[in-house]
Design an enzyme around this catalytic site. Structure first.
Site, PDB file in Angstrom:
ATOM      1  CB  SER A  74      21.862  -0.047  60.927  1.00 20.84           C
ATOM      2  OG  SER A  74      23.113   0.458  61.194  1.00 20.84           O
ATOM      3  CG  ASN A  75      20.159   5.882  62.315  1.00 20.34           C
ATOM      4  OD1 ASN A  75      19.597   5.985  61.313  1.00 20.34           O
ATOM      5  ND2 ASN A  75      19.673   5.685  63.456  1.00 20.34           N
TER       6      ASN A  75
END
Ligand SMILES: *Cc1c(COP(=O)(O)O)cnc(C)c1O
Length: 328
Positions: A74-75
């Site tokens: 996840s960014n």
């Protein structure tokens, strides 16, 4: 317009560049890119704009711990970890993954940035991620912390103001550059980026087409999700908007093998754009969205637009874990 309060975290305005050779290859249309992959290094990507508003709300509520969630790469989770460290807060990230994840890409940075990571299975995540985050909050709050839960992608009413503000920024850049964008295109993963742009476009009557390309689920799912985000957002500013759901333009058909999964064709496309323009897209979001955009243009589905602005929403760190899938 008076927006909710925010803190300054992102390196903005991000520049807008024309993709000369890609535009030429597509015929009578100009593709510009807004480099939101350059909002910062640790905070690179679109999430930091949303966090400027979410984390301000957390601070106003006296919170000292940010709890959020996402995929293992996840960014959003990584940007949250960076922001928490920057502000002297704690971050707890609930990440979904099947088996023992490799310490790489965003997950590696989460750890480097000192976030506490809790891993849960995809089944548990789908069934009850919000319950899991609430339990973590209850437990930590009872030990004297004060947690603020940020939903997946910071895609809720408050987070959407990050891209409301980005729309104002785009408008100023249009003026400075002497250009008018007919459409603004971006990938849609949890809907907050789309929601913010759509809301500003509506309230200011900019009259642009806001075109999302979904990278998971389907168009109908995101139209509903974005309606919810808009409903929440307007409450913060005491405004009303009227629109039909068809105006929430989501182009389906480019999810490919599934969220976070890449096909040879998609990776080849990322490689092609990198060589052609010196712009590196990511495999989960922007690669699929730009591929979708160019295909739609080639099929004549986006006619009567001259200038399209594509938002490069980031994702560079998730590129590295997929290095071995590329055929170079
Ligand atoms: C989260 C993300 C998106 C999707 O934005 P949403 O607001 O969640 O729809 C697009 N690109 C990248 C690189 C992201 O990390």
């Amino acid at each position: 317009m008076k927006l909710p309060e925010h803190i300054v975290l992102a390196n903005v305005p991000t520049k807008i560049e024309k993709l000369e050779r890609l535009s030429n290859s597509l015929g009578n249309i100009n593709i510009y890119v807004k480099r939101d992959d350059q909002t910062g290094t640790e905070v690179s990507g679109n999430k930091v704009r949303k966090l400027e508003f979410s984390v301000k709300e957390a601070l106003l509520n006296g919170c000292d711990t940010l709890v959020t969630c996402g995929g293992i790469q996840s960014n959003h989770a990584r940007a949250t970890a960076a922001v928490a460290a920057k502000l002297g807060m704690k971050a707890v990230l609930v990440l979904k993954c099947d088996k023992n994840p490799r310490l790489e890409g965003n997950y590696f940075l989460d750890k480097v940035l000192g976030a506490k990571v809790e891993l849960i299975t995809p089944e548990e995540y789908t069934a009850n991620i919000n319950g899991v985050m609430k339990n973590i909050k209850n437990e930590l709050d009872s030990c004297g912390n004060k947690c603020y839960i940020i939903p997946e992608g910071a895609s809720n009413g408050i987070g959407a103001f990050g891209y409301f503000k980005a729309m104002e920024e785009i408008k100023r850049q249009e003026y400075e550059m002497g250009i008018s964008f007919d459409g603004i295109a971006m990938s849609v993963g949890s809907g907050g980026t789309y929601g913010g742009l759509f809301l500003a476009n509506k309230l200011y009557n900019y009259g642009k087409r806001i075109i999302g390309i979904n990278v998971s689920n389907n168009a109908e799912y995101f139209q509903n999700k974005i309606v919810n985000i808009l409903n929440e957002a307007v409450n913060y500013i005491n405004k009303e908007i009227s629109y039909s759901i068809d105006e929430i333009e989501i182009i389906d058909g480019y999810v490919g093998k599934g969220y976070g999964l890449s096909s040879r064709h998609e990776l080849d496309f990322i490689n092609k754009i990198a060589k052609m323009e010196g712009v590196v897209l990511d495999p989960v979001y922007t690669g699929k969205a730009m591929l979708g955009l160019t295909k739609e243009i080639n099929r004549g589905k986006l006619n009567n637009m001259k200038n399209i602005l594509f938002i490069h929403t980031g994702g560079i760190f998730s590129l590295f874990p997929s290095a071995n899938s590329f055929q170079l």
